[in-house]
Design a protein around this motif. Structure first.
Motif, mmCIF file in Angstrom:
data_model
loop_
_atom_site.group_PDB
_atom_site.id
_atom_site.type_symbol
_atom_site.label_atom_id
_atom_site.label_comp_id
_atom_site.label_asym_id
_atom_site.label_seq_id
_atom_site.Cartn_x
_atom_site.Cartn_y
_atom_site.Cartn_z
ATOM 1 N N ALA A 125 -58.201 -0.190 -69.528
ATOM 2 C CA ALA A 125 -58.596 -0.126 -68.122
ATOM 3 C C ALA A 125 -57.758 0.858 -67.318
ATOM 4 N N TYR A 126 -56.678 1.364 -67.923
ATOM 5 C CA TYR A 126 -55.788 2.302 -67.238
ATOM 6 C C TYR A 126 -55.380 3.389 -68.234
ATOM 7 N N PRO A 127 -56.181 4.429 -68.391
ATOM 8 C CA PRO A 127 -55.945 5.451 -69.428
ATOM 9 C C PRO A 127 -54.989 6.546 -68.997
ATOM 10 N N TYR A 128 -53.844 6.170 -68.405
ATOM 11 C CA TYR A 128 -52.882 7.144 -67.926
ATOM 12 C C TYR A 128 -51.482 6.765 -68.408
ATOM 13 N N GLY A 129 -50.556 7.703 -68.287
ATOM 14 C CA GLY A 129 -49.167 7.392 -68.582
ATOM 15 C C GLY A 129 -48.807 7.499 -70.048
ATOM 16 N N THR A 194 -48.163 -5.595 -69.937
ATOM 17 C CA THR A 194 -48.724 -5.962 -68.636
ATOM 18 C C THR A 194 -49.781 -4.960 -68.212
ATOM 19 N N GLU A 195 -50.971 -5.462 -67.967
ATOM 20 C CA GLU A 195 -52.079 -4.633 -67.459
ATOM 21 C C GLU A 195 -52.765 -5.453 -66.380
ATOM 22 N N GLN A 196 -52.661 -5.007 -65.135
ATOM 23 C CA GLN A 196 -53.182 -5.796 -64.028
ATOM 24 C C GLN A 196 -53.994 -4.948 -63.048
#
Length: 259
Positions: A125-129, A194-196
């Protein structure tokens, strides 16, 4: 805390409360200069040592983001009767977002520093970093277990834009070594797992970010994406992962402008 863990806090000044939450293996001392600046500007600066860090108790467990947020919420309840601006740096950024979602009555505004709050590494859900995955996490945790002293120094020093002065790195390294290995290991898992992002749409208070344009541990593109999901402001500074140290004047100005 409800489980008997004692946390070290430092309070300075009077006025609207600002809670300062540090990052992985460090402590409240990283906020020394910002606390002075905040107090001089009419704020009540409250800096904490997360459980297992600095001078706080270090139990074997309890380092998931929900517990860290519950600890910070308990500190606010004990220290102030009014909602606070919560400033979370790195691991503290994850904690700040979780606090705002779980305890919205305690949080007036979120300011994440060197953190997007939603995640620390890549997730579906967060394809960055930085890359995530079991192998990356396992490698870092193995390095921490095998050679804690060397690993901490490298992990800290690699996140500056430029090579830090020896005395600065020594100071941070010594601070980090106050955090026991079992705490560092557990908090690495928290950083990786952690994915929020799902919390962002429920955040009603202002959510601002201060990030370094040259931070190896953070994606500016990811910070820009998060800012599109919330009501707030994104400030990019010419630094790495330590804006309060690498460009202190600019950081102070940015933080005060967001308050």
């Amino acid at each position: 805390m409800s489980d008997g863990v004692r946390l070290r806090i430092r309070v300075l000044g009077e006025g609207a409360p600002v809670l300062l939450i540090h990052g992985w293996t460090l402590a409240h001392e990283v906020w020394d200069r910002p606390m002075r600046v905040l107090a001089a500007a009419g704020h009540r600066a409250i800096a904490i040592d997360l459980r297992g860090h600095g001078d706080s108790d270090a139990p074997l467990s309890g380092y998931h983001v929900e517990q860290l947020a519950a600890d910070a919420a308990a500190v606010l309840r004990a220290v102030t009767a009014e909602p606070a601006t919560v400033v979370g740096w790195s691991l503290g950024g994850l904690t700040a977002l979780r606090m705002a979602h779980a305890y919205p009555e305690l949080v007036a505004k979120i300011v994440t520093v060197a953190s997007v709050g939603a995640a620390h590494v890549r997730h579906e859900a967060y394809p960055y970093g930085p890359p995530a995955g079991d192998m990356a996490e396992s490698a870092l945790r193995s390095f921490e277990f095998a050679d804690r002293i060397r690993f901490r120094r490298k992990a800290i020093g690699d996140l500056f834009k430029d090579v830090p002065a020896a005395h600065v790195l020594d100071w941070l390294h010594n601070m980090s070594l106050r955090t026991p290995g079992w705490v560092a290991d557990a908090c690495l898992s928290t950083l990786f797992r952690t994915e929020q992002t799902g919390l962002l749409e429920a955040i009603a208070m202002p959510f601002c970010q201060i990030v370094g344009a040259h931070d190896p541990g953070l994606s500016v593109e990811g910070a820009q994406w998060v800012q599109q999901q919330v009501d707030g402001k994104l400030i990019e500074l010419d630094c790495g992962h330590y804006p309060m140290l690498e460009c202190a004047d600019d950081f102070d100005e940015a933080l005060l402008s967001l308050l």
